[in-house]
Design a protein around this motif. Sequence first.
Motif, mmCIF file in Angstrom:
data_model
loop_
_atom_site.group_PDB
_atom_site.id
_atom_site.type_symbol
_atom_site.label_atom_id
_atom_site.label_comp_id
_atom_site.label_asym_id
_atom_site.label_seq_id
_atom_site.Cartn_x
_atom_site.Cartn_y
_atom_site.Cartn_z
ATOM 1 N N LEU A 162 37.983 -2.430 53.586
ATOM 2 C CA LEU A 162 38.963 -3.483 53.324
ATOM 3 C C LEU A 162 39.129 -3.748 51.832
ATOM 4 N N SER A 163 38.069 -3.472 51.056
ATOM 5 C CA SER A 163 38.170 -3.772 49.622
ATOM 6 C C SER A 163 38.862 -2.650 48.849
ATOM 7 N N SER A 164 39.040 -1.486 49.474
ATOM 8 C CA SER A 164 39.533 -0.332 48.715
ATOM 9 C C SER A 164 40.895 -0.573 48.092
ATOM 10 N N MET A 165 41.857 -1.011 48.911
ATOM 11 C CA MET A 165 43.216 -1.164 48.383
ATOM 12 C C MET A 165 43.282 -2.184 47.247
ATOM 13 N N PRO A 166 42.683 -3.401 47.418
ATOM 14 C CA PRO A 166 42.725 -4.329 46.285
ATOM 15 C C PRO A 166 42.116 -3.739 45.013
ATOM 16 N N ILE A 167 40.974 -3.025 45.128
ATOM 17 C CA ILE A 167 40.349 -2.480 43.914
ATOM 18 C C ILE A 167 41.280 -1.463 43.258
ATOM 19 N N LEU A 168 41.909 -0.626 44.071
ATOM 20 C CA LEU A 168 42.798 0.399 43.513
ATOM 21 C C LEU A 168 43.967 -0.240 42.767
ATOM 22 N N PHE A 169 44.552 -1.268 43.368
ATOM 23 C CA PHE A 169 45.760 -1.837 42.765
ATOM 24 C C PHE A 169 45.453 -2.733 41.570
ATOM 25 N N VAL A 170 44.228 -3.268 41.514
ATOM 26 C CA VAL A 170 43.915 -4.178 40.422
ATOM 27 C C VAL A 170 43.415 -3.408 39.198
ATOM 28 N N ALA A 171 43.209 -2.086 39.361
ATOM 29 C CA ALA A 171 42.573 -1.324 38.288
ATOM 30 C C ALA A 171 43.474 -1.161 37.066
ATOM 31 N N GLY A 172 44.774 -1.344 37.224
ATOM 32 C CA GLY A 172 45.612 -1.358 36.034
ATOM 33 C C GLY A 172 46.440 -0.111 35.790
ATOM 34 N N PHE A 173 46.300 0.930 36.617
ATOM 35 C CA PHE A 173 47.160 2.079 36.368
ATOM 36 C C PHE A 173 48.315 2.152 37.359
ATOM 37 N N VAL A 174 48.200 1.467 38.499
ATOM 38 C CA VAL A 174 49.317 1.425 39.437
ATOM 39 C C VAL A 174 50.286 0.319 39.013
#
Lengths: 380, 388
Positions: free
Chosen positions: B297-309
């Motif tokens: 469940l945490s994967s998508m938020p971490i990916l989108f908050v990382a700053g490259f998307v």
Amino acid sequence: MRALLRREWLALKHDNWQLALVSYVPLLGFMLLWWLFSAALPRGLPVAVVDQDHSSISRMLGRTINASPVNQVIDYPNQTEAIAAMRRGEVYALVTLPVNLRRDLLLGKQPQIDVRYNGQFLLVGKLLSAQISLSLADGLHQLARVNLLSHGVPSKLVAAHMQPVTTQTTALFNVNNNYVGFLVPPILVALWQLIAMLTFANAMNRELTPGHWQQAYQQGWFKLIGAKALFYGPILLVHGQFVLALVYGYLGLPAEQLVWLLPLQLLTLLAVWLWVVLIFFLLRDSARVISFCTALFAPAFAFMGITFPTANMPLLAQWWRELMPSSHYIEAHVSLVSYGNVGLMWQHGLAMLGFLLLLLPTLALAYWHRPKADKVEALS
Amino acid sequence: MSYWRWMLTDIVTLARDRAIALTLFGGVLFYAVLYPLPYIHDVATEQSVAVVDLDNSSLSRQMIRYADASPQVKIVARAGSVDEARAMIDQNQAKGLLVIPANFRHDLLRGQQVTLSFAGDASYFLIYSAIVQGLTTAGLDVGSQLQLQGLLANGTLPAAAARQVAPVALNDVAVFNQGLGYPAYVIPGLFLLILHQTLFIGMGILGAGQWRQTGYWQQFSPLTTVCLRMASFSVIYAFLSAFYIGWCYYYYDVGRQASLGQVLLLMLPFLLATAAAGMAFSTLFVRRELPTQVMLLSSMPILFVAGFVWPLSIIPAPLVWLSQLVPAVPGMMAMLQLNQMGASWSQVLPLWLQLWGLCGLYLLLAVWGVHRRRQALAAQLAEDSEKH
């Protein structure tokens, strides 16, 4: 049946994680992801401008770039520093206005303006490239206009001289290129699918203890799984509808005839659960069932075809995509929300009935793993 | 039991545990193929466009040919009216439409400005931008050719005419990912995230299965246990990282600008911080099926908050601060800057130090967590023996 539903309720009450999973975890996830993208329209993105000319024209071009709400000009004295900032990701594009820009323009030589944009941050880079071209074109048109007028071109004809063909662009179904309308619904649907998968996998996993396993065969799996679906179905539909209410109700994104999405979400749930039940009978171990389902459903978002078009995917990806309930749902969703085409929506939605084929291997596996008669006797 | 022996036991235990092996080895290998799969054709091309030609002149046909010649656009149908074209989009037969107005050629010859209209389905941004880009370029080409012809007819010299049409040459080039390919955009960050998430899951499942039973994990002090388990996972992940960041980056042709030494130097605190955080995380669980669910469940938020998307500057600040505690976030950013965007080591140093800081923080938490698990187990055993 009522007893079975009661049994599900008692089990849910005693399982803190499952209780969280059907209540606040999805809400938290939905709100968090929406909040992340809530800016909706990227603006004020830093652009490095290196002005090597220091003329009235170069300054004017710098101002026109800055005038676009998307760009935020940061002046750099030289390219070295600007490039370093590019590499750190502090600025996403670099515009170099060359030495003698004004002089070359006046002399009718063709000066060259260099624009570099960050392709690694694809979304931002593409957006800035388009915006900087537009801004520069706008600034240069003003110059060309003065130039033409001074050459005696009548003011009425100036526009046609400069740009005989103009273009008008319309973004259908999402008029202002709003990223919330584009990205948030599919992301939330992907998350909702994960929640649906996890709650059902957890509910199924409870039947794995030897006692329960045997009991389930005596009671009949159809009744048992039916009770679970009947119990969790409404809860997950409420979450699914919450997503729609948040995105199309509260945020007011345009949408048509949302009522039809309820049966569609139900079909999606059934498709996801058919997968879960198949994997459950295949592996029969709680941690492994979860791991396998995760492996299967985690990349669903990439395969939806919203970010990267389906038609440009390789054939293998298109096949894999067909196996994901969310890709069928999102196509039906777009057919309805964007095109308002109920017929097309049902066409995509009813394709999910194909997931009923998963019942065949499931039944075979369930039969294969039935408690053997001698073992039953040994236990009793 | 020596330290080496302990690590070996640990590695054998997790390799034998099918739920962990499925995630660690199966998952990592499977995702290396599956995640990039939809994107391997790099860019969106040949988007279907319907044309509404209200002019039917030689020039409008030329415009259509130009549009069709663009790699991003494919003319699939001709519609009699805008409504008809719109119906085609609603039927999903076309993704965009091009309208050439009546009297297109006539007006242009008379020296009047004409407007081409086009529209694209913005439910899909990549499709929309491909259509707009393709049609704009085609429209500009037709326009500048006309301008050129007009100038030549007025007696301007060819060389001067070309310069008048385009007084400034715009040299607009994408850097770091020159082809604007989707795999090069997604893979570098995503693969680090996959390593991060699977490591958490592996440690979580292993720990959750052990905390309530006596076993080899009690042999050494909590600090030693944490360090040893971090070491055994780091050894496994050294191989998996080498596969991802070495072979996969190369195979998918992702930007590789950093030297081997720099990448190794970056991966060291990344893996250690992730392992320490994973260890601290694992002490929260006693049910083996939970860690996977939380990380999923945490994967998508971490990916989108990382700053490259999605650009960091427009992500709400509290989310950005919070995300800095996840080792994957500084890890992904440092890797992108160093390896894909060619930043110098001194530029990524703050992120590198942040990873070491996180490593220290989570090490303390992990030791505390293991200590608590041990006390809980001792209390439980005492209770059991009292009952007997």
